[in-house]
Write an enzyme that holds these catalytic residues in place. Structure first.
Site, PDB file in Angstrom:
ATOM      1  N   HIS A  37       0.847  -1.202   0.000  1.00 32.10           N
ATOM      2  CA  HIS A  37       0.000   0.000   0.000  1.00 32.10           C
ATOM      3  C   HIS A  37       0.882   1.252   0.000  1.00 32.10           C
ATOM      4  O   HIS A  37       0.606   2.219  -0.708  1.00 32.10           O
ATOM      5  CB  HIS A  37      -0.887   0.036   1.250  1.00 32.10           C
ATOM      6  N   GLN A 154      -8.676  -6.570 -11.286  1.00 33.89           N
ATOM      7  CA  GLN A 154      -9.359  -5.389 -10.721  1.00 33.89           C
ATOM      8  C   GLN A 154      -8.871  -4.113 -11.412  1.00 33.89           C
ATOM      9  O   GLN A 154      -9.674  -3.250 -11.786  1.00 33.89           O
ATOM     10  CB  GLN A 154      -9.083  -5.329  -9.220  1.00 33.89           C
TER      11      GLN A 154
HETATM   12  P1  AMP Z   1      -6.513  -3.803  -0.597  1.00 35.65           P
HETATM   13  O1  AMP Z   1      -6.360  -3.035   0.671  1.00 35.65           O
HETATM   14  O2  AMP Z   1      -6.016  -5.212  -0.513  1.00 35.65           O
HETATM   15  O3  AMP Z   1      -7.881  -3.674  -1.200  1.00 35.65           O
HETATM   16  O4  AMP Z   1      -5.533  -3.114  -1.619  1.00 35.65           O
HETATM   17  C1  AMP Z   1      -5.592  -1.751  -1.902  1.00 35.65           C
HETATM   18  C2  AMP Z   1      -4.748  -1.459  -3.107  1.00 35.65           C
HETATM   19  O5  AMP Z   1      -3.405  -1.847  -2.838  1.00 35.65           O
HETATM   20  C3  AMP Z   1      -5.195  -2.243  -4.342  1.00 35.65           C
HETATM   21  O6  AMP Z   1      -5.058  -1.423  -5.487  1.00 35.65           O
HETATM   22  C4  AMP Z   1      -4.209  -3.385  -4.386  1.00 35.65           C
HETATM   23  O7  AMP Z   1      -3.995  -3.910  -5.682  1.00 35.65           O
HETATM   24  C5  AMP Z   1      -2.962  -2.709  -3.865  1.00 35.65           C
HETATM   25  N1  AMP Z   1      -2.035  -3.706  -3.324  1.00 35.65           N
HETATM   26  C6  AMP Z   1      -2.294  -4.645  -2.393  1.00 35.65           C
HETATM   27  N2  AMP Z   1      -1.215  -5.421  -2.191  1.00 35.65           N
HETATM   28  C7  AMP Z   1      -0.252  -4.959  -3.031  1.00 35.65           C
HETATM   29  C8  AMP Z   1       1.084  -5.347  -3.309  1.00 35.65           C
HETATM   30  N3  AMP Z   1       1.668  -6.367  -2.682  1.00 35.65           N
HETATM   31  N4  AMP Z   1       1.777  -4.636  -4.228  1.00 35.65           N
HETATM   32  C9  AMP Z   1       1.184  -3.600  -4.884  1.00 35.65           C
HETATM   33  N5  AMP Z   1      -0.059  -3.188  -4.668  1.00 35.65           N
HETATM   34  C10 AMP Z   1      -0.775  -3.858  -3.758  1.00 35.65           C
END
Ligand code: AMP
Length: 282
Positions: A37, A154
């Protein structure tokens, strides 16, 4: 950092910044923040005057009630982390603030992107994602919004939504941030047992080997090889592995030199579902 729980107050605040011609970068999250994040926030900070992060565990995108109930919630440490990286604004609304009393999704047509991979296994997931992201875009009205390639499907779906609804913002895709041992960072990783955590890097290791094999083997052969690898790992259960066109997300039938392909995987470690993907070379 200013924290808002109410959309109206946030809108009023952001309107004053927009009146000063400040650009807004937006990073929507479900909290339990990690370095992945933060890498999105960093990119948002490099290109925008103000960065807004939202933390909202969106009920309509969960097809599994237990997964929703067990989704990690760590608001206090998330807030500290956001302050430590000088995030400007945190939006942390309640479910009521977003959905009022009607916790349902809108129905979207993403030109078929929603029927592939995650769409096959998580009923209604992308209608839930579309609903919350569109709602948040309407509240924040950002210039740029940042999404991780970790959730590649997504990301493509959000780009499609922006195109189809002619929304006035740019979507930026950000690289997957990984642990040192290769495991893609995820809020769900904290739920893994010690044993599961130790074996979980097997997912990315297998993806990297699959990438190598794809240079001289058919997608079908690579897929069968991956399925066999997972049969040897009792702690991990393969849900799907597929090689798909990056644009249409349709499973590859025959390699074509002008197309870009990516391998996508979903794996269960006990009840915890992990996803990952890797770009391939033809
Ligand atoms: P989430 O809180 O899991 O819904 O993720 C929020 C955002 O962070 C989304 O756009 C995810 O794709 C991105 N995200 C989550 N994990 C990662 C990661 N390991 N590397 C890059 N982006 C991430």
């Amino acid at each position: 950092m200013i924290i808002f729980k109410e959309k109206h107050a946030l809108k009023v605040y952001l309107a004053t910044l927009k009146a000063q011609n400040k650009t807004i970068g937006f990073v929507p999250t479900m909290g339990a923040l990690h370095q992945g994040h933060l890498s999105l926030i960093k990119q948002a900070q490099q290109r925008n005057d103000v960065v807004v992060v939202s933390i909202f565990v969106n009920p309509t995108q969960f097809d599994n009630k237990e997964d929703l109930a067990k989704y990690p919630k760590t608001l206090e440490s998330d807030t500290k982390l956001l302050e430590s990286v000088a995030c400007d604004v945190l939006f942390h609304p309640s479910i009521e603030e977003i959905y009022h009393k009607n916790i349902v999704s809108e129905s979207f047509d993403f030109d078929g992107l929603e029927h592939q991979m995650e769409g096959k296994f998580r009923d209604g997931h992308f209608n839930g994602v579309g609903t919350i992201v569109k709602t948040l875009f309407e509240i924040v009205e950002p210039d740029n919004a940042y999404f991780g390639q970790k959730d590649f499907q997504q990301l493509q779906i959000i780009k499609k939504m922006v195109e189809k609804h002619q929304l006035n913002l740019k979507i930026k895709g950000c690289k997957i941030f990984r642990e040192k041992d290769g495991l893609a960072m995820s809020s769900r990783n904290v739920r893994l047992t010690k044993e599961q955590r130790e074996i979980a890097p097997f997912i990315y290791k297998t993806l990297k080997k699959a990438k190598k094999k794809f240079s001289d083997k058919s997608a079908d052969k690579v897929s069968k090889w991956v399925e066999n690898q997972f049969k040897k790992e009792p702690l991990l259960k393969l849900e799907y592995f597929t090689i798909a066109d990056e644009k249409t997300l349709e499973t590859i039938i025959k390699k074509e030199s002008d197309k870009k392909y990516r391998a996508f995987i979903a794996v269960f470690a006990g009840e915890i579902r992990l996803i990952d993907n890797i770009q391939l070379k033809n």
